[in-house]
Every structure is written in structure tokens, then in C-alpha cells.
Design a protein around this motif. Sequence first.
Motif, PDB file in Angstrom:
ATOM      1  N   ARG A 675     -13.513  14.041   2.680  1.00  0.00           N
ATOM      2  CA  ARG A 675     -13.548  14.862   3.882  1.00  0.00           C
ATOM      3  C   ARG A 675     -12.808  16.157   3.598  1.00  0.00           C
ATOM      4  NH1 ARG A 675      -9.354  11.791   8.032  1.00  0.00           N
ATOM      5  NH2 ARG A 675      -7.467  12.838   7.291  1.00  0.00           N
ATOM      6  N   VAL A 676     -13.400  17.277   4.018  1.00  0.00           N
ATOM      7  CA  VAL A 676     -12.866  18.600   3.718  1.00  0.00           C
ATOM      8  C   VAL A 676     -12.827  19.413   5.011  1.00  0.00           C
ATOM      9  CG1 VAL A 676     -13.125  20.698   2.344  1.00  0.00           C
ATOM     10  CG2 VAL A 676     -13.887  18.488   1.415  1.00  0.00           C
ATOM     11  N   ASP A 677     -11.681  19.995   5.310  1.00  0.00           N
ATOM     12  CA  ASP A 677     -11.576  20.921   6.432  1.00  0.00           C
ATOM     13  C   ASP A 677     -12.216  22.235   6.005  1.00  0.00           C
ATOM     14  OD1 ASP A 677     -10.683  22.951   8.232  1.00  0.00           O
ATOM     15  OD2 ASP A 677      -9.021  21.679   8.851  1.00  0.00           O
ATOM     16  N   PRO A 678     -13.307  22.659   6.656  1.00  0.00           N
ATOM     17  CA  PRO A 678     -14.037  23.842   6.184  1.00  0.00           C
ATOM     18  C   PRO A 678     -13.279  25.156   6.389  1.00  0.00           C
ATOM     19  CG  PRO A 678     -14.939  23.093   8.270  1.00  0.00           C
ATOM     20  CD  PRO A 678     -13.932  22.061   7.849  1.00  0.00           C
ATOM     21  N   VAL A 679     -12.169  25.124   7.120  1.00  0.00           N
ATOM     22  CA  VAL A 679     -11.383  26.344   7.329  1.00  0.00           C
ATOM     23  C   VAL A 679     -10.156  26.358   6.430  1.00  0.00           C
ATOM     24  CG1 VAL A 679     -10.075  27.712   8.985  1.00  0.00           C
ATOM     25  CG2 VAL A 679     -12.186  26.575   9.703  1.00  0.00           C
ATOM     26  N   SER A 680      -9.351  25.306   6.489  1.00  0.00           N
ATOM     27  CA  SER A 680      -8.094  25.301   5.730  1.00  0.00           C
ATOM     28  C   SER A 680      -8.274  24.845   4.288  1.00  0.00           C
ATOM     29  CB  SER A 680      -7.072  24.392   6.420  1.00  0.00           C
ATOM     30  OG  SER A 680      -7.443  23.027   6.297  1.00  0.00           O
ATOM     31  N   GLY A 681      -9.294  24.012   4.030  1.00  0.00           N
ATOM     32  CA  GLY A 681      -9.474  23.440   2.700  1.00  0.00           C
ATOM     33  C   GLY A 681      -8.756  22.126   2.513  1.00  0.00           C
ATOM     34  N   GLN A 682      -8.037  21.646   3.518  1.00  0.00           N
ATOM     35  CA  GLN A 682      -7.341  20.372   3.387  1.00  0.00           C
ATOM     36  C   GLN A 682      -8.349  19.270   3.107  1.00  0.00           C
ATOM     37  OE1 GLN A 682      -4.417  19.688   6.414  1.00  0.00           O
ATOM     38  NE2 GLN A 682      -4.329  17.489   6.036  1.00  0.00           N
ATOM     39  N   THR A 683      -8.101  18.486   2.054  1.00  0.00           N
ATOM     40  CA  THR A 683      -9.087  17.548   1.519  1.00  0.00           C
ATOM     41  C   THR A 683      -8.438  16.198   1.253  1.00  0.00           C
ATOM     42  OG1 THR A 683     -10.372  19.322   0.504  1.00  0.00           O
ATOM     43  CG2 THR A 683     -10.666  17.112  -0.419  1.00  0.00           C
ATOM     44  N   LEU A 684      -9.241  15.150   1.398  1.00  0.00           N
ATOM     45  CA  LEU A 684      -8.755  13.812   1.083  1.00  0.00           C
ATOM     46  C   LEU A 684      -9.946  12.906   0.816  1.00  0.00           C
ATOM     47  CD1 LEU A 684      -6.003  12.484   0.819  1.00  0.00           C
ATOM     48  CD2 LEU A 684      -6.198  11.714   3.174  1.00  0.00           C
ATOM     49  N   GLY A 685      -9.803  12.032  -0.160  1.00  0.00           N
ATOM     50  CA  GLY A 685     -10.799  11.008  -0.401  1.00  0.00           C
ATOM     51  C   GLY A 685     -10.518   9.823   0.501  1.00  0.00           C
ATOM     52  N   MET A 686     -11.570   9.267   1.108  1.00  0.00           N
ATOM     53  CA  MET A 686     -11.409   8.170   2.059  1.00  0.00           C
ATOM     54  C   MET A 686     -12.146   6.935   1.564  1.00  0.00           C
ATOM     55  SD  MET A 686      -9.496   9.558   4.296  1.00  0.00           S
ATOM     56  CE  MET A 686      -9.500   8.232   5.503  1.00  0.00           C
ATOM     57  N   GLY A 687     -11.687   5.766   2.052  1.00  0.00           N
ATOM     58  CA  GLY A 687     -12.279   4.504   1.633  1.00  0.00           C
ATOM     59  C   GLY A 687     -12.662   3.650   2.819  1.00  0.00           C
ATOM     60  N   GLU A 688     -13.429   2.595   2.564  1.00  0.00           N
ATOM     61  CA  GLU A 688     -14.020   1.786   3.623  1.00  0.00           C
ATOM     62  C   GLU A 688     -12.998   1.011   4.438  1.00  0.00           C
ATOM     63  OE1 GLU A 688     -15.853  -2.061   2.005  1.00  0.00           O
ATOM     64  OE2 GLU A 688     -15.944  -0.692   0.304  1.00  0.00           O
ATOM     65  N   THR A 689     -11.782   0.801   3.918  1.00  0.00           N
ATOM     66  CA  THR A 689     -10.786   0.069   4.694  1.00  0.00           C
ATOM     67  C   THR A 689     -10.325   0.867   5.902  1.00  0.00           C
ATOM     68  OG1 THR A 689      -8.961   0.985   3.409  1.00  0.00           O
ATOM     69  CG2 THR A 689      -9.923  -1.094   2.636  1.00  0.00           C
ATOM     70  N   GLY A 690     -10.485   2.194   5.840  1.00  0.00           N
ATOM     71  CA  GLY A 690     -10.003   3.035   6.925  1.00  0.00           C
ATOM     72  C   GLY A 690      -8.536   3.355   6.814  1.00  0.00           C
ATOM     73  N   TRP A 691      -7.786   2.592   5.979  1.00  0.00           N
ATOM     74  CA  TRP A 691      -6.362   2.892   5.826  1.00  0.00           C
ATOM     75  C   TRP A 691      -6.001   3.328   4.427  1.00  0.00           C
ATOM     76  CZ3 TRP A 691      -4.841  -0.189   1.965  1.00  0.00           C
ATOM     77  CH2 TRP A 691      -5.272  -1.506   1.891  1.00  0.00           C
ATOM     78  N   GLY A 692      -6.925   3.247   3.510  1.00  0.00           N
ATOM     79  CA  GLY A 692      -6.547   3.600   2.150  1.00  0.00           C
ATOM     80  C   GLY A 692      -7.660   4.276   1.399  1.00  0.00           C
ATOM     81  N   GLN A 693      -7.314   5.273   0.629  1.00  0.00           N
ATOM     82  CA  GLN A 693      -8.287   5.923  -0.232  1.00  0.00           C
ATOM     83  C   GLN A 693      -8.466   5.119  -1.512  1.00  0.00           C
ATOM     84  OE1 GLN A 693      -5.800   7.226   1.317  1.00  0.00           O
ATOM     85  NE2 GLN A 693      -6.362   9.109   2.350  1.00  0.00           N
ATOM     86  N   ALA A 694      -7.402   4.451  -1.960  1.00  0.00           N
ATOM     87  CA  ALA A 694      -7.479   3.646  -3.172  1.00  0.00           C
ATOM     88  C   ALA A 694      -6.991   2.245  -2.832  1.00  0.00           C
ATOM     89  CB  ALA A 694      -6.617   4.251  -4.282  1.00  0.00           C
ATOM     90  N   PHE A 695      -7.864   1.250  -3.013  1.00  0.00           N
ATOM     91  CA  PHE A 695      -7.422  -0.113  -2.755  1.00  0.00           C
ATOM     92  C   PHE A 695      -8.114  -1.036  -3.747  1.00  0.00           C
ATOM     93  CE2 PHE A 695     -11.416  -0.254  -0.504  1.00  0.00           C
ATOM     94  CZ  PHE A 695     -11.835  -1.576  -0.627  1.00  0.00           C
ATOM     95  N   THR A 696      -7.551  -2.212  -3.904  1.00  0.00           N
ATOM     96  CA  THR A 696      -8.168  -3.233  -4.720  1.00  0.00           C
ATOM     97  C   THR A 696      -7.863  -4.580  -4.102  1.00  0.00           C
ATOM     98  OG1 THR A 696      -8.428  -4.108  -6.968  1.00  0.00           O
ATOM     99  CG2 THR A 696      -6.207  -3.516  -6.279  1.00  0.00           C
ATOM    100  N   GLU A 697      -8.782  -5.497  -4.252  1.00  0.00           N
ATOM    101  CA  GLU A 697      -8.579  -6.867  -3.791  1.00  0.00           C
ATOM    102  C   GLU A 697      -8.704  -7.763  -5.008  1.00  0.00           C
ATOM    103  OE1 GLU A 697     -10.875  -9.981  -0.897  1.00  0.00           O
ATOM    104  OE2 GLU A 697     -10.516  -7.944  -0.140  1.00  0.00           O
ATOM    105  N   TYR A 698      -7.727  -8.604  -5.219  1.00  0.00           N
ATOM    106  CA  TYR A 698      -7.729  -9.355  -6.463  1.00  0.00           C
ATOM    107  C   TYR A 698      -7.442 -10.826  -6.227  1.00  0.00           C
ATOM    108  CZ  TYR A 698      -2.671  -8.619  -6.038  1.00  0.00           C
ATOM    109  OH  TYR A 698      -1.386  -8.573  -5.587  1.00  0.00           O
ATOM    110  N   THR A 699      -8.088 -11.645  -7.056  1.00  0.00           N
ATOM    111  CA  THR A 699      -7.877 -13.080  -7.070  1.00  0.00           C
ATOM    112  C   THR A 699      -7.849 -13.509  -8.526  1.00  0.00           C
ATOM    113  OG1 THR A 699      -9.101 -13.314  -5.008  1.00  0.00           O
ATOM    114  CG2 THR A 699      -8.774 -15.305  -6.321  1.00  0.00           C
ATOM    115  N   GLU A 700      -6.754 -14.069  -8.964  1.00  0.00           N
ATOM    116  CA  GLU A 700      -6.647 -14.527 -10.339  1.00  0.00           C
ATOM    117  C   GLU A 700      -7.269 -15.919 -10.457  1.00  0.00           C
ATOM    118  OE1 GLU A 700      -5.575 -13.107 -13.022  1.00  0.00           O
ATOM    119  OE2 GLU A 700      -4.879 -11.235 -12.165  1.00  0.00           O
ATOM    120  N   GLN A 701      -8.223 -16.089 -11.380  1.00  0.00           N
ATOM    121  CA  GLN A 701      -8.902 -17.357 -11.616  1.00  0.00           C
ATOM    122  C   GLN A 701      -9.400 -17.952 -10.299  1.00  0.00           C
ATOM    123  OE1 GLN A 701      -6.395 -19.932 -13.936  1.00  0.00           O
ATOM    124  NE2 GLN A 701      -5.965 -18.376 -15.451  1.00  0.00           N
ATOM    125  N   VAL A 702      -9.943 -17.064  -9.441  1.00  0.00           N
ATOM    126  CA  VAL A 702     -10.509 -17.399  -8.142  1.00  0.00           C
ATOM    127  C   VAL A 702      -9.419 -17.807  -7.153  1.00  0.00           C
ATOM    128  CG1 VAL A 702     -12.163 -18.793  -6.880  1.00  0.00           C
ATOM    129  CG2 VAL A 702     -12.659 -18.107  -9.219  1.00  0.00           C
TER     130      VAL A 702
END
Length: 791
Positions: A675-702
Motif C-alpha cells: 500500500r502506497v500513499d500517493p501524496v506522501s509516499g508512505q509505503t508498507l507491505g501488508m499480509g493476509e493476517t491483517g496484523w503482520g507484513q511478515a509472518f510464518t506458521e510452523y510445526t516441527e514434525q507435524v
Amino acid sequence: MSRSKVLLGFTPRWLAVLFLAVQCVAPLAIAAAQADAADTAELEAGLVALEGQLEALQGLRAEQPRDRFDLQAVVDQVGTEPAALFAWVVEETSFVPYQGALRGPVGVLMDRRGNSLDRAVLLNDLLTLAGHSTRMVRATLDESTAEDLLGRVDAVPLLSDDTVQPSDEELQSFAVRFGSSAEELRTATLAATAEQQQLAALAAERTQAQSSALLQAVGTESAEDSAANRMQQALALQDHWWVQLEIDGGWQDLDPTLADARPGTAVAAAQQGLVLNELSQLGAQWLQQIDIRVVVEVWDEGDLREEVPLEVTVTPAEHPGQLLVFRQMPSDWPEDLDIFAADNPLETLQTALLDQERWAPTVVMGGEQISQRSFTLAGVFDAASTGSNAAAVGGLGGGGMFGGFGGAVAGEEPANAEVTAEWLEYQLRVPGTDPVVVRRPLFDLLGDEARRQGVPAELELTDAQKLERATALYADIELLPLVGELPSAFVDRLVLETLGANMQRTLELFRGGALDDFDALMEGSQRFLKTSPLYGLALARSVWGSQRNEVYVDRANLIGYHRRLVINSQTGLSMREGFDIVLNSMGVLGDADPFRARLEQGVLDTNAEALLLAGRLPDMEVVNASEFSLSAPVVLTENAGSVPPAIRSLIEADLAAGYVVVLPQTPEGQLAWWRVDPVSGQTLGMGETGWGQAFTEYTEQVNIIIQLESVLGLYKDMGTCLGLAITNPLRGESGPDTELRACVIKLVCKQVDDALSAPFDIDTNWTNIIVQKTIDESYGSICDNIAKRLA
């Protein structure tokens, strides 16, 4: 003192941190010795050695330079003469324009930048510490004077953080002192420096390529230009502050704004004045503040209402660099629950979560906990059972804005109601501007699409929805307000304090015979401290930037790190965690293109999140906008079009706020956008969680088992014991099985490693490189040997 000497000060830091690399062998030797109960003399010798190392660490901490975060250290260094302290502020800090008190005196020490108010508060506090009588004064400048002043103040370029290699004499001296090899230390330093430079180069390469692609996609027709940016900065200069010193019954102006400032001169004549003892005296009209609210949605017989069970106000200038933690505590968690003794630990944990009906949201800062109201899943809100002292804790104030809450009366159970969503809401208030409000979902069982179509008259939650709600309520979210750049010396100080506390806990644990007592071992393992990964992110978004001298924090920034449990039929029990940049506004200096500078900073922030999370969890896939191709992006300006329903409401909210949304090419099942502010240029990458741009979900050996006492008790540790068969009992009649014992011992053994490694992937100071490499490579392997020996 010159700026270079003030900022570097590397020798004491090297001594302190290199010591950490050497000392880590001691507790491991202790544990191995205690495994052999017959050799108590060797155990005692190891404990005594560790005590000596702890004492040495405390001495080295005392030798650390503190002038980047301690006002008294500056007075001790410069002296008490007013002219000397005034000259130090003029020469060692520089002016940048913004509105209101943001950094505060300590924040200016950290960043070495500040507006007239923050620099004046710093000078005022230094003079007060030195025993002088002062007052703060201000004037409102006219537009012409402010524009002229802006042209006369230029921020001094920041020093580069390029690594300075230690000399042979330094390495040899420390190797002899602590019985290590100077050559090994040299090799580790050179290798780690190369790795850090490679990571920084990767961040720079990705940032440049993605910024160019985004600029081409969104265009710059309506972008703010340099002239408009300078005009906004001139407006911020109209509120001008400085200090007056009492001399022989009169007042002498001390205005450090200009580089050639001298005592007795000021930019303007004083119009108002006050004796300032603490920042809170300024009031909201001159303070930048962040309101943190917990918003709970309740479906009540076909209607929706929102309640605010917790609201606190944070003044970042009062506690720069201090971490906050958001948690929710269940009221009726079974005290005798032992997941390790259960026939089916996963089912036991799931049942315990679903049985929780009342929750109390809390914010923790500086060891103090703030709760205001608890709530039930049936929509009853009342006074929190955990108690509250919101107005008096750590610069946090309980808000009166929501004093007259509606909703069900405490103790009165609604006939048919359900809690259906919960958000964390952040409101940034900057003097002279409109508030900025950002919401982050913790869970949402209805979704905006369903709300737009009409609130359902009947609601029956599925078991999966109830479990999603239960695990989301048990979230752990770290928050770090940022007022400027954090200096490495400050992060080092936090790390050393964490290490010292963990060394003390190690002594107590092993002297108490915990390796022979599983319950004592489990209890002791919860008392180790961690260094938040947010400090690494804070360092990265500064150190990796190619435009550090052009951009600066002009409004309070806020970054977060989320951890939560996830339970479902496919993965069993897993952990989801990731970064979340909530607020990342930046000011731009001089003639630099403000639109491009802010866009590049946002792209760098997004890449930093992804790269750090990948380094933190190297075997897991990171979902982040910066990971996906921008070769053929889809640009949205008005509607979400064919965006998948899972993120449509989030993107439509961005579009409604005036952002341009750029969709990269993503694999099926993975969703992210820019998402980019077309006036100021303020930018951020967004993710499907809505709270994080970078996330991972992990399970070791299921299957993954969470150390229950740590995660579900007081959230002191999100450590995991991996590779255990969660479908079988983990503790028999004769005690814990050998695999579980070995796992917990390894968890305890690795506390120092976990506590120290978080920020050291970024900090280019070579002393920290030695710590990271030595601990990562030797401490972890010896821990494995201990676990095998004691199994």
C-alpha cells in the motif's frame, strides 16, 4: 568531545561483549558436572567460576559508555558549567523539524537529533542535573521567520556504522585475560562481518529493485514535492522552544537551534515560560502520544456493539526504547493442569482453552501490569480481577475517553450473546495534526463482508470458530514505540542486563539441584529472560538504510511482534509469529525527493521484517510482500476487483483510506500486497493476517508441544520442546520420559543464546559479532551434549 568519540566508544563495549562469548562455557561445564553426582567438587568449582564471571560482567557493565542514554553520564563527561553543557548540546546534537515532544531528553541522546522542544528539554535537564536554575520558554514564530530559520538549520550527517576491526593487541589482551584464542576471535569476526555485509547488501538490492517497480506502478503525478515538504517543515518550526538560565536574579537565553549559537542569543523573544520538572507538565497540546485500545465486538441477539475493556496512553518521549507487552489472562485456568501427564496432551490443552470464559486484557510495561476491565465470551464486561493502576504506571495513563461504557451490566448474563471479534486499536496523536488510527485484528469470526451484508439474526458458532477465538485470545504481542534511531550502545546495555540476570538464574537453578528434580527444572526454566526481536528490527531499519542522513522519525513509530497458538486438524498444534510495523512515518531533509525517500524506507522496512524472520526461523517459509515478484503487478485505486474474499475487506479499507494498492504475483494460497500513499509516499507491505507484513506458521514434525507453564501461565517464554510425540503421555508414574527431560534441559541451556542473538544479526559493531558467533557455534553444540548425557 568530538562526535566520533561520543558515538563510537567501542573499546569498553568490546571488552564487555567479548567477555560474554568466553563466559558461556561455564554454565555448560556446571551442568555436565552436576550430571555426575559423584563429582561434587567439580560442580562446586564450576559454580564458583560462574560466580566470578558474573562479578566480572557486572564490572564490565559499569565501564560501558552511557552517554547515549544517560543524562548524568553526559554531565559527568562534560562538567557542570552551563556554557560547556550548552556547547555540548549545540555541537553533539542537531536540529530536525517536527511537531511536539517526540524524543524527550533521552531520545535526543539516543538519536542525536531533535526539534527545538526536545533539544531544549535535554538542555534544561542537563542544567538541572548540574545544579542550575532554569526555565523553558517558547515563542510562536511568524511564517517568514520560520521559513528563514529552516534555511539556516541543517542536520549534521550521522556517522557510518561500518565495522571497525579490533587490533591484534586488543584481541590478544582479551584472549589472555579470559583464556581464549585471539586467532579464533579474529576468524569469527571477519567471517561474521562478511555475513552481515552480505545481508545488508541483499536488503539494499531488494529495496532498490522493488522501489523502482513500485514507483513505476503507482506514478508520482500527485506526489508531494520538495517545496511542499519544506513548507510543512517550516510550519513545525513556528512553535519554537529554548531554555533560560537564572543568573544573578536575571535570565540568560540558551537557544541551541543554530550551529553557531552562543549564550545570550535566541531566535525570538520569549512569549511564555514554565519551570519544567517532567514532560507530562507540557500536556497533550505539546506531546506526541499513542493511545492503545482493546476493542471487543459482541453479537447480541442480532445486533453488534463494540466495547473497550482497556485503554492506555503511551508517551514515547518519557520512556524511549522501552518495550510494552499486550497479553490476555484467563480467570479460571486450572492450577493443577499437567499437560505432560495427560494421555492426550493436545486434547487436554484444547479443552482447557475452550473452558475459559472470562479474559482480562493487560498491558505490561517496566514490569508493571495494567488491567481495567475483564469480559466474558458472552459479552459481560466488568472490573478486571487483576487490578489496575493505569494512571501511575510507567508513563501509561488510563483513559477517560471511554469512561461511560455501555453493554451488559457486570454479572448480568445476556440471553444470547457471543464475542465475535477483537482488535488492537492504535491512535497516534501529534500536536497540530489530525489523529491517525490503525486497527489490527486479533480474531474476526464474522468478517467485514458479512457485516456489510447485514448482521445475522441468529448465530451459532462452530467448534472451529470457538477454538480459533480461544487460541487468538491467548496471544502475546510485544510493542516497541520508536522516537528515532536506537543506538547500539543502548541495545548492548539491555543485552548485558539480560545476560547478567540469566547467569544469576543459572547459578540458582544448578545450586538448587534442578537437574535431578524435573518440577524444579520446569519452574526454573520459566525465569530466564529474552531479548525481543524488535530491537533487531529497530536496528535494521536504520543501519541498512541507504538514506539515513535524509530521513528521520518525525512522528512516533510503532513496531510489533506477535505470537499465538494455532490448533487445527491438519497441523495439530503450531505457533504463528511475525513482525508487524504499525506506524512508520518518516520526515525527509533538504532537497531529497520526499515521495521516493518515504517509499524506499517503507520498502526497506518490509524487507527487514522478512529477512529477519527468515533468519530467526530459517526452516520456515516467510509470507511477506517483499518475497513476491513485482514484474507484472496489479494496481488498485478504487475497488478491490477480483481480490480473494480473505483479504478483500482489508484492501478495501486501505483504498478507502486513500492508499494505492499494488498486488504482486503470489503463489496460490498466499496473499500479500503493497500500500502506497500517493501524496506522501508512505509505503508498507501488508499480509493476509491483517496484523503482520511478515509472518510464518510452523510445526516441527507435524506436532509441537508448547511449554505450558511458560506460554499459558505468565507468558514469560514462548520456548518450545520439539520432536515429542504429543499423542502419547509425556510423564509416567516414575516421572518425565527421557526425551522430555532432555528437551527441557536443552531449553534451559539455550536461554543465554536465545537472549543474546535477537539483535546481533544487525548490529555491525564487531564486539557483538564475536558474541553471536561464539555462542551460536559453541554453546548450542555443548547444550546438545548435555541433553544426551542427562537423558
